[in-house]
Design a protein around this motif. Structure first.
Motif, PDB file in Angstrom:
ATOM      1  N   ALA A  73       0.835  -1.207   0.000  1.00 44.08           N
ATOM      2  CA  ALA A  73       0.000   0.000   0.000  1.00 44.08           C
ATOM      3  C   ALA A  73       0.870   1.258   0.000  1.00 44.08           C
ATOM      4  CB  ALA A  73      -0.940  -0.010   1.202  1.00 44.08           C
ATOM      5  N   GLU A  74       1.950   1.248   0.758  1.00 50.11           N
ATOM      6  CA  GLU A  74       2.882   2.385   0.742  1.00 50.11           C
ATOM      7  C   GLU A  74       3.448   2.599  -0.660  1.00 50.11           C
ATOM      8  OE1 GLU A  74       5.917   1.578   3.564  1.00 50.11           O
ATOM      9  OE2 GLU A  74       4.559   1.605   5.306  1.00 50.11           O
ATOM     10  N   ASP A  75       3.832   1.503  -1.308  1.00 50.40           N
ATOM     11  CA  ASP A  75       4.376   1.612  -2.663  1.00 50.40           C
ATOM     12  C   ASP A  75       3.340   2.183  -3.623  1.00 50.40           C
ATOM     13  OD1 ASP A  75       6.829   0.505  -1.903  1.00 50.40           O
ATOM     14  OD2 ASP A  75       6.251  -1.542  -2.471  1.00 50.40           O
ATOM     15  N   VAL A  76       2.114   1.706  -3.524  1.00 55.95           N
ATOM     16  CA  VAL A  76       1.068   2.160  -4.442  1.00 55.95           C
ATOM     17  C   VAL A  76       0.785   3.653  -4.240  1.00 55.95           C
ATOM     18  CG1 VAL A  76      -1.378   1.911  -5.050  1.00 55.95           C
ATOM     19  CG2 VAL A  76       0.038  -0.125  -4.702  1.00 55.95           C
ATOM     20  N   LEU A  77       0.707   4.089  -3.001  1.00 51.94           N
ATOM     21  CA  LEU A  77       0.453   5.505  -2.732  1.00 51.94           C
ATOM     22  C   LEU A  77       1.574   6.378  -3.284  1.00 51.94           C
ATOM     23  CD1 LEU A  77      -0.938   5.126   0.884  1.00 51.94           C
ATOM     24  CD2 LEU A  77      -2.176   6.137  -1.039  1.00 51.94           C
ATOM     25  N   ARG A  78       2.813   5.914  -3.131  1.00 57.54           N
ATOM     26  CA  ARG A  78       3.945   6.680  -3.665  1.00 57.54           C
ATOM     27  C   ARG A  78       3.882   6.746  -5.193  1.00 57.54           C
ATOM     28  NH1 ARG A  78       7.423   3.552  -2.231  1.00 57.54           N
ATOM     29  NH2 ARG A  78       8.091   2.644  -4.206  1.00 57.54           N
ATOM     30  N   ILE A  79       3.590   5.636  -5.829  1.00 58.75           N
ATOM     31  CA  ILE A  79       3.516   5.606  -7.291  1.00 58.75           C
ATOM     32  C   ILE A  79       2.348   6.455  -7.784  1.00 58.75           C
ATOM     33  CG2 ILE A  79       3.027   4.097  -9.263  1.00 58.75           C
ATOM     34  CD1 ILE A  79       4.686   1.930  -7.753  1.00 58.75           C
ATOM     35  N   ALA A  80       1.210   6.402  -7.106  1.00 58.02           N
ATOM     36  CA  ALA A  80       0.067   7.224  -7.496  1.00 58.02           C
ATOM     37  C   ALA A  80       0.443   8.701  -7.478  1.00 58.02           C
ATOM     38  CB  ALA A  80      -1.116   6.957  -6.575  1.00 58.02           C
ATOM     39  N   ASP A  81       1.191   9.106  -6.462  1.00 60.02           N
ATOM     40  CA  ASP A  81       1.657  10.497  -6.408  1.00 60.02           C
ATOM     41  C   ASP A  81       2.546  10.822  -7.595  1.00 60.02           C
ATOM     42  OD1 ASP A  81       0.336  11.269  -4.114  1.00 60.02           O
ATOM     43  OD2 ASP A  81       2.006  10.759  -2.778  1.00 60.02           O
ATOM     44  N   ARG A  82       3.466   9.926  -7.892  1.00 64.21           N
ATOM     45  CA  ARG A  82       4.466  10.199  -8.925  1.00 64.21           C
ATOM     46  C   ARG A  82       3.867  10.251 -10.327  1.00 64.21           C
ATOM     47  NH1 ARG A  82       9.734   8.949  -7.185  1.00 64.21           N
ATOM     48  NH2 ARG A  82      10.435   9.327  -9.324  1.00 64.21           N
ATOM     49  N   VAL A  83       2.802   9.498 -10.563  1.00 59.69           N
ATOM     50  CA  VAL A  83       2.190   9.499 -11.898  1.00 59.69           C
ATOM     51  C   VAL A  83       1.024  10.470 -11.998  1.00 59.69           C
ATOM     52  CG1 VAL A  83       2.912   7.116 -12.297  1.00 59.69           C
ATOM     53  CG2 VAL A  83       0.593   7.564 -11.431  1.00 59.69           C
ATOM     54  N   GLY A  84       0.784  11.215 -10.938  1.00 64.34           N
ATOM     55  CA  GLY A  84      -0.263  12.225 -10.990  1.00 64.34           C
ATOM     56  C   GLY A  84      -1.669  11.680 -10.913  1.00 64.34           C
ATOM     57  N   ALA A  85      -1.850  10.579 -10.191  1.00 65.68           N
ATOM     58  CA  ALA A  85      -3.191   9.999 -10.029  1.00 65.68           C
ATOM     59  C   ALA A  85      -3.849  10.647  -8.818  1.00 65.68           C
ATOM     60  CB  ALA A  85      -3.104   8.487  -9.855  1.00 65.68           C
ATOM     61  N   GLY A  86      -4.696  11.631  -9.071  1.00 68.98           N
ATOM     62  CA  GLY A  86      -5.360  12.365  -8.014  1.00 68.98           C
ATOM     63  C   GLY A  86      -6.699  11.755  -7.640  1.00 68.98           C
ATOM     64  N   PRO A  87      -7.556  12.527  -6.972  1.00 70.76           N
ATOM     65  CA  PRO A  87      -8.854  12.007  -6.518  1.00 70.76           C
ATOM     66  C   PRO A  87      -9.814  11.650  -7.643  1.00 70.76           C
ATOM     67  CG  PRO A  87      -8.664  14.366  -6.089  1.00 70.76           C
ATOM     68  CD  PRO A  87      -7.312  13.900  -6.503  1.00 70.76           C
ATOM     69  N   ASP A  88      -9.494  12.061  -8.885  1.00 73.39           N
ATOM     70  CA  ASP A  88     -10.338  11.686 -10.025  1.00 73.39           C
ATOM     71  C   ASP A  88      -9.899  10.363 -10.650  1.00 73.39           C
ATOM     72  OD1 ASP A  88      -7.941  12.735 -10.919  1.00 73.39           O
ATOM     73  OD2 ASP A  88      -8.813  13.704 -12.681  1.00 73.39           O
ATOM     74  N   ALA A  89      -8.854   9.728 -10.111  1.00 72.25           N
ATOM     75  CA  ALA A  89      -8.361   8.456 -10.640  1.00 72.25           C
ATOM     76  C   ALA A  89      -9.192   7.295 -10.094  1.00 72.25           C
ATOM     77  CB  ALA A  89      -6.891   8.261 -10.283  1.00 72.25           C
ATOM     78  N   VAL A  90      -9.093   6.164 -10.791  1.00 75.89           N
ATOM     79  CA  VAL A  90      -9.756   4.928 -10.383  1.00 75.89           C
ATOM     80  C   VAL A  90      -8.704   3.981  -9.822  1.00 75.89           C
ATOM     81  CG1 VAL A  90     -11.017   2.899 -11.235  1.00 75.89           C
ATOM     82  CG2 VAL A  90     -11.625   5.196 -12.047  1.00 75.89           C
ATOM     83  N   LEU A  91      -9.059   3.253  -8.780  1.00 76.45           N
ATOM     84  CA  LEU A  91      -8.162   2.283  -8.156  1.00 76.45           C
ATOM     85  C   LEU A  91      -8.760   0.894  -8.330  1.00 76.45           C
ATOM     86  CD1 LEU A  91      -5.608   1.987  -6.257  1.00 76.45           C
ATOM     87  CD2 LEU A  91      -7.248   1.973  -4.358  1.00 76.45           C
ATOM     88  N   THR A  92      -7.925  -0.054  -8.746  1.00 75.73           N
ATOM     89  CA  THR A  92      -8.411  -1.424  -8.911  1.00 75.73           C
ATOM     90  C   THR A  92      -7.330  -2.423  -8.521  1.00 75.73           C
ATOM     91  OG1 THR A  92      -9.569  -2.944 -10.401  1.00 75.73           O
ATOM     92  CG2 THR A  92      -7.728  -1.707 -11.347  1.00 75.73           C
ATOM     93  N   GLY A  93      -7.765  -3.622  -8.202  1.00 73.79           N
ATOM     94  CA  GLY A  93      -6.841  -4.707  -7.911  1.00 73.79           C
ATOM     95  C   GLY A  93      -7.528  -6.029  -8.120  1.00 73.79           C
ATOM     96  N   HIS A  94      -6.743  -7.026  -8.490  1.00 75.75           N
ATOM     97  CA  HIS A  94      -7.254  -8.383  -8.688  1.00 75.75           C
ATOM     98  C   HIS A  94      -6.694  -9.284  -7.608  1.00 75.75           C
ATOM     99  CE1 HIS A  94      -6.741 -12.519 -10.544  1.00 75.75           C
ATOM    100  NE2 HIS A  94      -8.055 -12.366 -10.542  1.00 75.75           N
TER     101      HIS A  94
END
Length: 284
Positions: A73-94
């Motif tokens: 989860a820490e890694d995902v949050l860091r990557i989301a920041d770096r790629v500019g995935a803000g509150p309008d982004a969608v989050l998914t996982g399998h």
């Protein structure tokens, strides 16, 4: 469809599509980012899907532990920041990635969260059963694959073709996914998934059941759960049967449950008809 490969702090990400609207995607416990290729190909032009090779898998196999879903989860949050995935982004996982998505969404707002055959806490372990035993029972075939070496890529492909989940359901995307997972010298090829990471993460799913439940209740973002009616080995009962899911649907007004017909735990991502449904739920 364009496919771009990049790294964030040594962690591999694969981006499908070029659109400005972003989806952040996580794979299962012994899988890799390329499991999202079939869905990535079905996205509208204004979307892109950023799939992460989680720590200890794929091209992120050299990243050190500790593992566990908190670390992912820490890694995902860091990557989301770096790629500019803000509150309008969608989050998914399998699968396991859906549980990571729950932990991430408990900490940050997204436009929506789509849980693909995962994210709902497992039933409490029977009295006397420990998390390690439960992990071995759930992940036995995957762990066996990690212990083996393969003489050639074709031998590894043949191993997957014989898997009950893929029997009669083989596609070019499945083959690309399998080949992406290989590393090592010719004659002694192996999966990139680090056995320690798979065991630690699998154990986490059972040992931290209450944590998953608490974080699921903390998620305020609308969630869609897409379930496969068949299991990891194509057995007739899926990984998340009704008795596990219905209490959560009753408890959480933000959670919508949908069974995707005629698929198993893996083909929900790879079958063209099923992938169409997943892509539509991600982007609608």
């Amino acid at each position: 469809m364009t496919v771009a490969f990049d790294e964030v702090d040594g962690q591999r990400i694969v981006t499908f599509g070029k659109g400005p609207r972003k989806i952040i995607a996580m794979h299962g416990v012994s899988a890799v980012s390329m499991c999202w290729a079939t869905i990535g190909r079905r996205l509208p032009d204004d979307w892109s899907l950023i799939a992460i090779d989680l720590r200890g898998r794929g091209q992120s196999d050299s990243l050190p532990g500790p593992y566990g879903l908190d670390r992912h989860a820490e890694d995902v949050l860091r990557i989301a920041d770096r790629v500019g995935a803000g509150p309008d982004a969608v989050l998914t996982g399998h699968s396991m990635g859906a549980y990571v998505a729950v932990l991430v969404a408990a900490q940050r707002e997204f436009a929506k969260v789509v849980l693909v055959d995962g994210g709902i806490p497992f039933a409490p372990l029977p009295k006397g059963q420990d998390p390690d035993t439960a992990t071995q029972a759930l992940l036995g075939p995957a762990l066996e694959r990690l212990r083996q070496t393969y003489a050639s890529p074709e031998e590894y492909v043949a191993f997957f073709k014989a898997h009950p989940a893929f029997a009669g359901k083989w596609t070019d995307d499945v083959e690309a996914y399998v080949r992406y997972d290989l590393t090592g010298p010719e004659g002694a090829l192996r999966s990139r998934a680090v056995g320690e990471a798979v065991l630690e993460d699998g154990r986490w799913l059972f040992a931290e059941r209450d944590r998953i439940a608490a974080d699921l209740e903390r998620v305020s973002t609308p969630m869609t759960l897409l379930r496969a009616p068949r299991g990891l080995l194509d057995q007739p009962v899926g990984m998340l049967p009704d008795y596990l899911v219905r209490p959560w649907v009753d408890r959480l007004p933000t959670l919508h449950d949908e069974v995707v017909p005629d698929c198993n735990h893996y083909t929900i991502l790879f079958d063209e008809r099923c992938a169409d449904i997943v892509a539509e739920r991600l982007t609608s």
